[in-house]
Motif scaffolding. Sequence first.
Motif, mmCIF file in Angstrom:
data_model
loop_
_atom_site.group_PDB
_atom_site.id
_atom_site.type_symbol
_atom_site.label_atom_id
_atom_site.label_comp_id
_atom_site.label_asym_id
_atom_site.label_seq_id
_atom_site.Cartn_x
_atom_site.Cartn_y
_atom_site.Cartn_z
ATOM 1 N N ARG A 105 -46.858 -23.894 -78.138
ATOM 2 C CA ARG A 105 -46.150 -23.668 -79.378
ATOM 3 C C ARG A 105 -45.554 -24.975 -79.869
ATOM 4 N NH1 ARG A 105 -41.637 -20.188 -77.491
ATOM 5 N NH2 ARG A 105 -42.006 -21.363 -75.594
ATOM 6 N N LYS A 106 -45.695 -25.243 -81.151
ATOM 7 C CA LYS A 106 -45.121 -26.441 -81.733
ATOM 8 C C LYS A 106 -43.680 -26.166 -82.136
ATOM 9 C CE LYS A 106 -49.462 -28.324 -83.486
ATOM 10 N NZ LYS A 106 -50.185 -28.815 -84.686
ATOM 11 N N ARG A 107 -42.826 -27.051 -81.719
ATOM 12 C CA ARG A 107 -41.410 -26.887 -82.016
ATOM 13 C C ARG A 107 -41.080 -27.477 -83.371
ATOM 14 N NH1 ARG A 107 -36.270 -29.234 -78.598
ATOM 15 N NH2 ARG A 107 -34.670 -28.621 -80.075
ATOM 16 N N ALA A 108 -40.400 -26.691 -84.189
ATOM 17 C CA ALA A 108 -39.948 -27.201 -85.471
ATOM 18 C C ALA A 108 -38.834 -28.205 -85.239
ATOM 19 C CB ALA A 108 -39.434 -26.054 -86.340
ATOM 20 N N ARG A 109 -38.796 -29.281 -86.084
ATOM 21 C CA ARG A 109 -37.792 -30.319 -85.913
ATOM 22 C C ARG A 109 -36.388 -29.721 -86.044
ATOM 23 N NH1 ARG A 109 -38.501 -35.754 -89.253
ATOM 24 N NH2 ARG A 109 -40.325 -35.770 -87.867
ATOM 25 N N GLY A 110 -35.611 -29.910 -84.979
ATOM 26 C CA GLY A 110 -34.249 -29.387 -84.989
ATOM 27 C C GLY A 110 -34.149 -27.902 -84.705
ATOM 28 N N GLY A 111 -35.269 -27.201 -84.690
ATOM 29 C CA GLY A 111 -35.251 -25.766 -84.459
ATOM 30 C C GLY A 111 -34.769 -24.993 -85.663
ATOM 31 N N LYS A 112 -35.115 -23.743 -85.721
ATOM 32 C CA LYS A 112 -34.685 -22.904 -86.838
ATOM 33 C C LYS A 112 -33.306 -22.323 -86.580
ATOM 34 C CE LYS A 112 -39.231 -21.612 -88.592
ATOM 35 N NZ LYS A 112 -40.126 -20.500 -88.965
ATOM 36 N N ARG A 113 -32.570 -22.085 -87.642
ATOM 37 C CA ARG A 113 -31.223 -21.522 -87.543
ATOM 38 C C ARG A 113 -31.250 -20.053 -87.948
ATOM 39 N NH1 ARG A 113 -26.680 -25.612 -88.167
ATOM 40 N NH2 ARG A 113 -27.686 -27.602 -87.713
ATOM 41 N N ILE A 114 -30.474 -19.282 -87.246
ATOM 42 C CA ILE A 114 -30.354 -17.860 -87.537
ATOM 43 C C ILE A 114 -28.926 -17.583 -88.000
ATOM 44 C CG2 ILE A 114 -30.438 -15.527 -86.587
ATOM 45 C CD1 ILE A 114 -33.167 -16.735 -86.809
ATOM 46 N N ASN A 115 -28.778 -17.063 -89.213
ATOM 47 C CA ASN A 115 -27.444 -16.702 -89.686
ATOM 48 C C ASN A 115 -27.166 -15.233 -89.404
ATOM 49 O OD1 ASN A 115 -28.806 -15.220 -91.704
ATOM 50 N ND2 ASN A 115 -28.721 -16.942 -93.137
ATOM 51 N N LEU A 116 -25.960 -14.808 -89.685
ATOM 52 C CA LEU A 116 -25.547 -13.446 -89.357
ATOM 53 C C LEU A 116 -26.393 -12.413 -90.105
ATOM 54 C CD1 LEU A 116 -23.621 -11.592 -87.862
ATOM 55 C CD2 LEU A 116 -21.991 -11.847 -89.749
ATOM 56 N N LYS A 117 -26.737 -12.696 -91.350
ATOM 57 C CA LYS A 117 -27.526 -11.757 -92.135
ATOM 58 C C LYS A 117 -28.896 -11.551 -91.511
ATOM 59 C CE LYS A 117 -29.262 -10.961 -96.839
ATOM 60 N NZ LYS A 117 -29.333 -11.500 -98.233
ATOM 61 N N ALA A 118 -29.541 -12.644 -91.103
ATOM 62 C CA ALA A 118 -30.862 -12.549 -90.476
ATOM 63 C C ALA A 118 -30.788 -11.840 -89.131
ATOM 64 C CB ALA A 118 -31.455 -13.945 -90.308
ATOM 65 N N ALA A 119 -29.695 -12.101 -88.394
ATOM 66 C CA ALA A 119 -29.528 -11.462 -87.089
ATOM 67 C C ALA A 119 -29.367 -9.957 -87.235
ATOM 68 C CB ALA A 119 -28.329 -12.068 -86.368
ATOM 69 N N LYS A 120 -28.598 -9.527 -88.235
ATOM 70 C CA LYS A 120 -28.398 -8.095 -88.448
ATOM 71 C C LYS A 120 -29.706 -7.392 -88.801
ATOM 72 C CE LYS A 120 -23.504 -8.079 -89.775
ATOM 73 N NZ LYS A 120 -22.523 -7.795 -90.852
ATOM 74 N N LYS A 121 -30.577 -8.094 -89.530
ATOM 75 C CA LYS A 121 -31.872 -7.508 -89.892
ATOM 76 C C LYS A 121 -32.776 -7.339 -88.664
ATOM 77 C CE LYS A 121 -32.189 -9.034 -94.718
ATOM 78 N NZ LYS A 121 -32.957 -9.839 -95.705
ATOM 79 N N ALA A 122 -32.482 -8.096 -87.621
ATOM 80 C CA ALA A 122 -33.308 -8.043 -86.404
ATOM 81 C C ALA A 122 -32.820 -6.990 -85.413
ATOM 82 C CB ALA A 122 -33.319 -9.413 -85.739
ATOM 83 N N ILE A 123 -31.808 -6.236 -85.783
ATOM 84 C CA ILE A 123 -31.281 -5.193 -84.896
ATOM 85 C C ILE A 123 -32.148 -3.937 -84.966
ATOM 86 C CG2 ILE A 123 -29.350 -3.608 -84.516
ATOM 87 C CD1 ILE A 123 -27.452 -5.801 -85.279
ATOM 88 N N ARG A 124 -32.468 -3.406 -83.821
ATOM 89 C CA ARG A 124 -33.230 -2.167 -83.718
ATOM 90 C C ARG A 124 -32.401 -1.163 -82.924
ATOM 91 N NH1 ARG A 124 -35.102 -4.881 -86.917
ATOM 92 N NH2 ARG A 124 -37.218 -5.673 -87.151
ATOM 93 N N ILE A 125 -32.738 0.090 -83.055
ATOM 94 C CA ILE A 125 -32.025 1.147 -82.325
ATOM 95 C C ILE A 125 -32.884 1.618 -81.158
ATOM 96 C CG2 ILE A 125 -30.938 3.408 -82.482
ATOM 97 C CD1 ILE A 125 -29.547 1.196 -84.073
ATOM 98 N N THR A 126 -32.298 1.668 -79.965
ATOM 99 C CA THR A 126 -33.018 2.095 -78.771
ATOM 100 C C THR A 126 -33.151 3.617 -78.742
ATOM 101 O OG1 THR A 126 -30.992 2.260 -77.449
ATOM 102 C CG2 THR A 126 -32.084 0.122 -77.526
ATOM 103 N N ILE A 127 -33.893 4.096 -77.790
ATOM 104 C CA ILE A 127 -34.127 5.529 -77.666
ATOM 105 C C ILE A 127 -32.822 6.304 -77.510
ATOM 106 C CG2 ILE A 127 -35.203 7.318 -76.221
ATOM 107 C CD1 ILE A 127 -37.376 5.314 -75.538
ATOM 108 N N ASP A 128 -31.859 5.705 -76.820
ATOM 109 C CA ASP A 128 -30.587 6.399 -76.598
ATOM 110 C C ASP A 128 -29.532 6.033 -77.646
ATOM 111 O OD1 ASP A 128 -30.392 3.824 -75.725
ATOM 112 O OD2 ASP A 128 -29.349 4.285 -73.861
ATOM 113 N N GLY A 129 -29.983 5.485 -78.788
ATOM 114 C CA GLY A 129 -29.073 5.253 -79.899
ATOM 115 C C GLY A 129 -28.233 3.989 -79.820
ATOM 116 N N LYS A 130 -28.569 3.067 -78.923
ATOM 117 C CA LYS A 130 -27.829 1.815 -78.791
ATOM 118 C C LYS A 130 -28.509 0.718 -79.627
ATOM 119 C CE LYS A 130 -25.146 3.690 -75.647
ATOM 120 N NZ LYS A 130 -23.705 3.961 -75.870
ATOM 121 N N LYS A 131 -27.829 -0.430 -79.742
ATOM 122 C CA LYS A 131 -28.354 -1.525 -80.549
ATOM 123 C C LYS A 131 -29.111 -2.554 -79.699
ATOM 124 C CE LYS A 131 -24.808 -1.355 -84.182
ATOM 125 N NZ LYS A 131 -23.729 -2.119 -84.869
ATOM 126 N N ARG A 132 -30.301 -2.873 -80.176
ATOM 127 C CA ARG A 132 -31.122 -3.913 -79.542
ATOM 128 C C ARG A 132 -31.353 -5.034 -80.554
ATOM 129 N NH1 ARG A 132 -35.278 -4.825 -75.726
ATOM 130 N NH2 ARG A 132 -36.888 -6.248 -76.494
#
Length: 247
Positions: free
Chosen positions: A4-31
Amino acid sequence: MPKRKRARGGKRINLKAAKKAIRITIDGKKRLDLSKREISSFPKCLLKLLDVVELDLSRNFIKKVPNWIEKFQDLRLLDLHSNQIKNLPGSIGHLQNLHFLNVSNNKLTEKGIPMELNQLKKLRQLNLGLNAIDVLPTSIGALKDLEQVGLFDNNLTKVPPGVLELPKLKKLNTERNPILPTKEELEAEQQEAIQRVGNLHLVNEKYLCKPCVAMCHGEKSKLNKRKSLFTNLVTPNSTSKKIKTND
């Protein structure tokens, strides 16, 4: 597998993007799944999401796990495989509800594994494969709930005795390590070799038929067989797994 090629400095994740990446597990918890995002460091915005129970930051370019990882007190799964981590912080031992820890395919050595790991009393699965570990801390033997341990593709010369004594251990993977045979194994092998030699007779190969020659060469191969040393082996990345708990 292509690198994998690394992007210079790496990518940044803000709170909005992190919240969009949340999924709900089978038992209703946050992943929270932030795998394969080309992230070079733990996003500090995660401190606003301390209620997640599963955190996946695998397949990134993370080099360091911050001390504030201890703030995720509800965390039961932490997947950091396929990064560039050299050391785990002692604060990881404060994750008292952690059941699953995957730090395979990193750059961990003996010094990079803290003694505080023995505080993870609820840990069931531990994956340390594809690293550069030559000695495993004896404190691992204190993790009495461990059921699966991955130590494959490291530099271990012996199976850690503390691991073998774990009462709930169901699966132990030590493949592709330069593990040396014990004294008992060497003595048993020697006795077997003596018994085999005692049943052999010298004969010129030219007087034997082809099947007999093949059989003799097979027996010779068994006598000379020794465990090979595997270093710098390239294998596919391990994959993250979901766990079911009684929470």
